[in-house]
Design a protein around this motif. Structure first.
Motif, mmCIF file in Angstrom:
data_model
loop_
_atom_site.group_PDB
_atom_site.id
_atom_site.type_symbol
_atom_site.label_atom_id
_atom_site.label_comp_id
_atom_site.label_asym_id
_atom_site.label_seq_id
_atom_site.Cartn_x
_atom_site.Cartn_y
_atom_site.Cartn_z
ATOM 1 N N LEU A 1 14.793 47.038 34.040
ATOM 2 C CA LEU A 1 15.892 46.464 34.441
ATOM 3 C C LEU A 1 16.417 46.692 35.866
ATOM 4 O O LEU A 1 16.385 47.755 36.041
ATOM 5 C CB LEU A 1 16.757 45.804 33.994
ATOM 6 C CG LEU A 1 18.050 44.125 34.185
ATOM 7 C CD1 LEU A 1 17.287 43.512 34.597
ATOM 8 C CD2 LEU A 1 19.318 43.819 34.030
ATOM 9 N N ILE A 2 16.260 46.101 36.755
ATOM 10 C CA ILE A 2 16.745 46.311 38.370
ATOM 11 C C ILE A 2 17.069 45.008 38.226
ATOM 12 O O ILE A 2 17.358 43.660 38.494
ATOM 13 C CB ILE A 2 14.984 46.128 39.082
ATOM 14 C CG1 ILE A 2 13.812 47.125 38.851
ATOM 15 C CG2 ILE A 2 15.377 46.242 40.452
ATOM 16 C CD1 ILE A 2 12.435 47.395 39.856
ATOM 17 N N PHE A 3 18.179 45.500 39.197
ATOM 18 C CA PHE A 3 19.117 45.149 39.688
ATOM 19 C C PHE A 3 19.225 44.750 41.395
ATOM 20 O O PHE A 3 19.447 46.235 41.480
ATOM 21 C CB PHE A 3 20.982 44.926 39.065
ATOM 22 C CG PHE A 3 21.117 44.119 37.954
ATOM 23 C CD1 PHE A 3 21.144 43.056 37.577
ATOM 24 C CD2 PHE A 3 21.516 45.349 37.397
ATOM 25 C CE1 PHE A 3 21.215 43.012 35.878
ATOM 26 C CE2 PHE A 3 22.039 45.145 35.752
ATOM 27 C CZ PHE A 3 21.889 43.756 34.874
ATOM 28 N N GLN A 4 18.528 43.788 41.799
ATOM 29 C CA GLN A 4 18.647 44.105 43.673
ATOM 30 C C GLN A 4 20.162 43.647 43.858
ATOM 31 O O GLN A 4 21.024 42.906 43.176
ATOM 32 C CB GLN A 4 17.897 42.910 43.719
ATOM 33 C CG GLN A 4 17.565 42.608 45.476
ATOM 34 C CD GLN A 4 16.979 41.333 46.136
ATOM 35 O OE1 GLN A 4 16.087 40.890 45.043
ATOM 36 N NE2 GLN A 4 16.833 40.690 47.267
ATOM 37 N N GLY A 5 20.307 45.073 44.912
ATOM 38 C CA GLY A 5 21.551 44.701 45.274
ATOM 39 C C GLY A 5 22.637 43.466 46.212
ATOM 40 O O GLY A 5 21.860 42.611 46.280
ATOM 41 N N ALA A 6 23.844 43.531 45.902
ATOM 42 C CA ALA A 6 24.674 42.822 46.659
ATOM 43 C C ALA A 6 23.680 41.993 47.562
ATOM 44 O O ALA A 6 23.177 42.452 49.011
ATOM 45 C CB ALA A 6 25.956 43.135 46.789
ATOM 46 N N SER A 7 23.676 40.792 47.469
ATOM 47 C CA SER A 7 23.444 39.211 48.385
ATOM 48 C C SER A 7 24.350 38.893 48.623
ATOM 49 O O SER A 7 24.706 37.898 47.754
ATOM 50 C CB SER A 7 21.710 39.125 47.999
ATOM 51 O OG SER A 7 21.156 40.267 48.104
ATOM 52 N N ILE A 8 24.493 38.297 49.866
ATOM 53 C CA ILE A 8 25.317 37.308 50.020
ATOM 54 C C ILE A 8 24.739 35.707 50.445
ATOM 55 O O ILE A 8 24.026 35.426 51.077
ATOM 56 C CB ILE A 8 25.666 37.857 51.446
ATOM 57 C CG1 ILE A 8 26.687 38.968 52.352
ATOM 58 C CG2 ILE A 8 27.100 37.102 52.091
ATOM 59 C CD1 ILE A 8 27.171 39.567 50.918
ATOM 60 N N VAL A 9 25.693 34.964 49.702
ATOM 61 C CA VAL A 9 25.588 33.510 49.990
ATOM 62 C C VAL A 9 26.194 32.887 50.469
ATOM 63 O O VAL A 9 25.920 31.957 50.551
ATOM 64 C CB VAL A 9 26.117 33.465 48.026
ATOM 65 C CG1 VAL A 9 25.649 33.984 46.506
ATOM 66 C CG2 VAL A 9 27.320 32.786 48.332
ATOM 67 N N THR A 10 26.500 33.521 52.154
ATOM 68 C CA THR A 10 27.027 32.841 52.830
ATOM 69 C C THR A 10 26.436 32.995 53.692
ATOM 70 O O THR A 10 26.067 33.816 54.156
ATOM 71 C CB THR A 10 28.719 32.939 53.676
ATOM 72 O OG1 THR A 10 28.822 33.974 53.192
ATOM 73 C CG2 THR A 10 28.682 32.101 52.017
ATOM 74 N N PRO A 11 26.063 31.498 54.612
ATOM 75 C CA PRO A 11 25.671 32.228 55.923
ATOM 76 C C PRO A 11 25.633 33.279 57.676
ATOM 77 O O PRO A 11 25.650 32.910 58.149
ATOM 78 C CB PRO A 11 25.003 30.615 56.470
ATOM 79 C CG PRO A 11 26.154 30.068 56.346
ATOM 80 C CD PRO A 11 26.384 30.189 54.373
ATOM 81 N N GLU A 12 27.329 33.116 57.705
ATOM 82 C CA GLU A 12 27.618 33.899 57.864
ATOM 83 C C GLU A 12 29.191 34.463 57.786
ATOM 84 O O GLU A 12 29.906 33.947 56.238
ATOM 85 C CB GLU A 12 28.156 33.092 59.509
ATOM 86 C CG GLU A 12 30.028 32.156 58.989
ATOM 87 C CD GLU A 12 30.349 31.714 60.242
ATOM 88 O OE1 GLU A 12 30.773 30.670 60.067
ATOM 89 O OE2 GLU A 12 29.489 31.157 61.368
#
Length: 434
Positions: A52-63
């Motif tokens: 299993l690979i967890f892609q790292g923290a990805s931001i949910v807002t445009p700014e």
């Protein structure tokens, strides 16, 4: 007896073995090469057999919300749709991939990264409540630029909806599950933490924010497997009187398991973003790198401030010493209280230790084990570890971590380790991959 090569089911997602790549900073951003960068970073782990690979923290807002330079945003459905190239590549090797969703809140670049503030219009930091006095003092002394925007109740629900929309885009792009960043001074941890949360609405109980995110994810992504970190703030500095205890973390974990979360990742952290996250040696080589001095000064607001951070790093080496499996005791306590898989990460480096945590001594601490920094040193490490290798190359020297504040990609910068990996490659140690 459970071993690394045994399969596991997480919320109906069948994972081929018990080894996962913990979330890391991929530093891919959102530019035209972002997806290719992520493929280059993550496909080797899949090809080498990572379950299993967890892609790292990805931001949910445009700014706002980015805690480090070049973090990837996943608010745009068109961009996320192109990530199907990544998920296809991972699936072609039989691995599974979950997307970690995040928002930095008070940990964002607008707080601490001087060059970022000069280059962009500051948007302030989303705050759970009025920031703690320690941060307000740091602002008055000029160490940070605190511009808190305390979220209204309606804005909290709007932010939860942003998590849900991003999860829906991810499922459409082929991701197998969602992982929530709820530690390392993320906004979710700030909701959970009594150090940050002094609200007087329903979100005074920080678990309610996680439940609002869960509801939004179910609305947009259906019954996708859902994982979250669960923090105990036991590594908080002694001057922090209000923080999450181990007992608090076990209680939070029990509530989340009962609320339908499919797996939990208990972690012992600080209330700040410090070396409690990456325990180990002082990164002497990284701080001394001549080609990065200007970048450090730009990030921290001058050479003097960069030297102050460097000195704090030196102190933290002793405050947070290397301790293999430092989250294991908390994981064991959580596992005894819940009936969903518990995932353990934090300083794991040896196969025997990993399998001991999985239960070869009759007292399992967890159901799956993860590694982060070792994948910087050996992108294809599972080909050795799952084939009987005893220990990974990573020595927790942290020379891979500090350069990331300057926007550098995560990679091993320790010559002895780089040379040893090259030797192993020549000797065919990684030839067990597909």
């Amino acid at each position: 007896m459970t071993v690394l090569t045994d399969p596991l089911s997480i919320g109906g997602c069948e994972v081929p073995n018990r080894l996962y790549r913990a979330p890391l900073l991929e530093c891919a951003g959102n530019g035209p090469d972002a997806v290719d960068t992520l493929i280059d970073e993550l496909e080797p782990a899949a090809a080498a057999g990572t379950g299993l690979i967890f892609q790292g923290a990805s931001i949910v807002t445009p700014e706002g919300g980015c805690a480090a330079p070049n973090m990837t945003r996943v608010h745009d459905p068109e961009f996320v749709a192109d990530l199907s190239r990544l998920t296809d590549a991972v699936h072609d090797h039989g691995s599974r991939i979950f997307l970690q969703l995040a928002h930095g809140g008070l940990r964002s670049l607008d707080l601490w990264h001087a060059q970022h503030r000069r280059r962009s219009d500051a948007v302030g930091q989303k705050a759970v409540s009025k920031p703690p006095w320690h941060l307000r003092l740091a602002d008055r002394l000029g160490f940070v630029d605190l511009q808190p925007e305390v979220l209204s109740t309606a804005e909290v629900y709007d932010l939860a909806a942003a998590f849900g929309r991003a999860a829906g885009y991810a499922v459409d792009a082929g991701y197998d599950g969602i992982h929530l960043s709820a530690a390392n001074m993320s906004l979710i941890q700030q909701f959970l933490s009594p150090y940050y949360n002094r609200r007087d609405d329903e979100f005074a109980d920080g678990v309610q924010f996680l439940l609002a995110i869960r509801d939004a994810i179910r609305d947009h992504a259906g019954d996708v497997p859902l994982v979250t970190k669960v923090p105990a703030e036991t590594a908080a500095p002694p001057f922090v009187r209000r923080h999450l205890t181990r007992g608090d973390a076990v209680d939070i974990a029990s509530r989340l398991a009962a609320a339908g979360f499919d797996a939990l990742v208990p972690v012992e952290v600080s209330v700040y973003w410090d070396m409690s996250v990456v325990r180990g040696e002082y990164p002497a080589r990284a701080w001394a790198a001549s080609d990065l001095q200007a970048d450090y000064a730009a990030a921290f607001g001058g050479r003097l401030r960069a030297r102050a951070v460097r000195a704090a790093n030196r102190v933290e080496e002793y405050w947070y010493p290397t301790e293999p499996g430092w989250n294991a005791d908390l994981c064991r306590a959580v596992r005894a209280a819940v009936d969903v898989p518990v995932l353990c990460e934090g300083g794991l480096r040896e196969r025997d230790h990993c399998e001991g945590l999985l239960g070869d001594d009759g007292s399992p601490a967890c159901d799956m084990v993860g590694m982060g920094r070792p994948f910087y040193a050996e992108p294809r490490l599972p080909a050795r570890l799952l084939d009987g290798g005893g220990r990974v190359l990573c020595e927790s020297c942290n020379n891979c971590t500090v350069p990331q504040v300057a926007g550098e990609p995560g990679r091993c910068r320790t010559p002895d380790i780089v040379r040893e990996r090259a030797r192993l490659e020549r000797d065919g140690a990684y030839d067990g991959e597909e």
